[in-house]
Design an enzyme around this catalytic site. Structure first.
Site, PDB file in Angstrom:
ATOM      1  CG  LEU A 146      -2.015  -0.983   1.371  1.00  5.84           C
ATOM      2  CD1 LEU A 146      -2.726  -0.816   2.725  1.00  5.84           C
ATOM      3  CD2 LEU A 146      -3.028  -0.850   0.247  1.00  5.84           C
ATOM      4  CG  ASP A 147       0.459   4.441  -2.830  1.00  7.21           C
ATOM      5  OD1 ASP A 147       1.231   3.578  -3.303  1.00  7.21           O
ATOM      6  OD2 ASP A 147      -0.325   5.113  -3.516  1.00  7.21           O
ATOM      7  CE  LYS A 148       5.718   8.326   5.115  1.00  6.13           C
ATOM      8  NZ  LYS A 148       6.887   9.242   5.038  1.00  6.13           N
ATOM      9  CB  THR A 150      -2.974   4.139   0.759  1.00  3.26           C
ATOM     10  OG1 THR A 150      -2.821   4.938  -0.411  1.00  3.26           O
ATOM     11  CG2 THR A 150      -4.281   3.365   0.663  1.00  3.26           C
TER      12      THR A 150
END
Length: 335
Positions: A146-148, A150
């Site tokens: 997951l993106d940082k 998100t």
């Protein structure tokens, strides 16, 4: 010829093969020479003999025998001790476990915490996996990202076999992931399918993903409107069919409705003013349904982080109104 040294395996080297570890630390050491050192027991891991394909664990000690000239350690490789985490940080991470069985752990990742380490990143989920062993002897393994910024569900495999099966489920697209987002504005169509290829380009503030119909990799996202706050903001359910970097963020910006708080892709238009409206990104991995390594399906849902709860309250959205996050409009089955 240098003397015997002992080097501790760092968190970002966990699960690395021993021969790959030597390639990283001692690039001048021929593979044939390493095999000879291993056969004679001169190289040891936690005091025990090891093979070239031995998988390393964080904090293990590697005994390195004297090396001939030309095979000295690469000093550019960081071999310091792993970052130490406080008891409070470990307890907080464990409290974020949504589901755990003998094969799988599901975490509710907070926004702002990176999944993996990198330049300038001192704290990451990957670096704290040792705190999630519980009754197992080995660290769980990451199976997706997951993106940082998100938040939401992050799955871990508790054994190598379970991790391999979960990874294959993501690769074969038998896993379904549903994200919730608040976007600025309102899509022209209440629901739809975005099929827009993406490419990665360098930039002054790091790499960016951009639409590239000719040379980009195919990226497909299904979206549907759950609720609207006039034309100001919309609560969307997003279900990616592919898993490109920043896919949902770029697709929403291309639709003309950037994700609230996503300044990287939406610029200033991605921010709204209002009491309690956070400038953090409003993208949350709400639900996942995936074949369980032991059979059947596993389904997990993650509650919203606090900044998104405040935004839901500001716009009068009801988080509990959506019983089935995997519903797709007009009776269509998700591919």
């Amino acid at each position: 010829m240098s003397g015997v040294t002992t080097i501790e395996v760092t968190d970002d080297e966990a699960d690395l093969r021993l021969d790959r570890w030597f390639k990283r630390h001692y690039p001048g050491l021929p593979h044939v020479q390493l095999q000879k050192l291993l056969r004679k027991g001169h190289v040891r891991v936690d005091g025990k003999r090891a093979k070239a394909n031995t998988r390393l664990e964080a904090a293990q000690s590697i005994r390195v025998p004297p090396m001939k000239e030309g095979a000295t350690q690469d000093r550019s490789v960081k071999s310091s001790r792993p970052v130490q985490f406080s008891d409070e940080e470990i307890a907080e991470l464990r409290e974020r476990v949504l589901h755990m069985d003998e094969d799988v752990i599901a975490l509710n990742k907070p926004p702002g915490l990176a999944v993996q380490g990198g330049t300038g990143i001192k704290k990451s989920i990957d670096g704290m996996l040792g705190a999630l062993k519980f009754d197992n002897s080995e660290r769980p393994k990451l199976v997706h990202r997951l993106d940082k910024d998100t938040s939401g569900i992050l799955l871990l495999g508790r054994t190598p076999g379970a991790a391999a099966k979960l990874t294959e489920a993501f690769r074969s697209k038998t896993a379904r992931k549903v994200y919730w987002a608040i976007v600025v504005g309102s899509p022209e169509l209440a629901a739809g399918r975005i099929d827009l290829a993406l490419s990665k380009i360098p930039g002054q503030k790091g790499e960016r993903m951009v639409p590239d119909p000719e040379k980009g990799k195919r990226a497909v996202t299904f979206y549907r409107t759950i609720e609207k706050a006039g034309r100001r903001a919309t609560w969307l359910s997003l279900e990616p069919l592919t898993g490109r970097t920043h896919q949902l963020r770029v697709h929403m910006e291309a639709l003309g409705t950037p994700i609230l708080g996503d300044g990287k892709y939406g610029g200033q238009e991605s921010f709204l003013q209002g009491p309690g409206l956070s400038r953090k990104m409003h993208l949350h991995a709400r639900a996942i349904r995936i074949p369980h390594p032991g059979g059947n399906l596993i389904e997990v849902m993650a509650p919203l982080p606090s900044h998104m709860q405040s935004t839901w309250k500001f716009f009068g959205f009801d988080e509990s109104s959506q019983d089935d996050p995997f519903y797709f409009p007009e009776g269509e089955e998700f591919p």
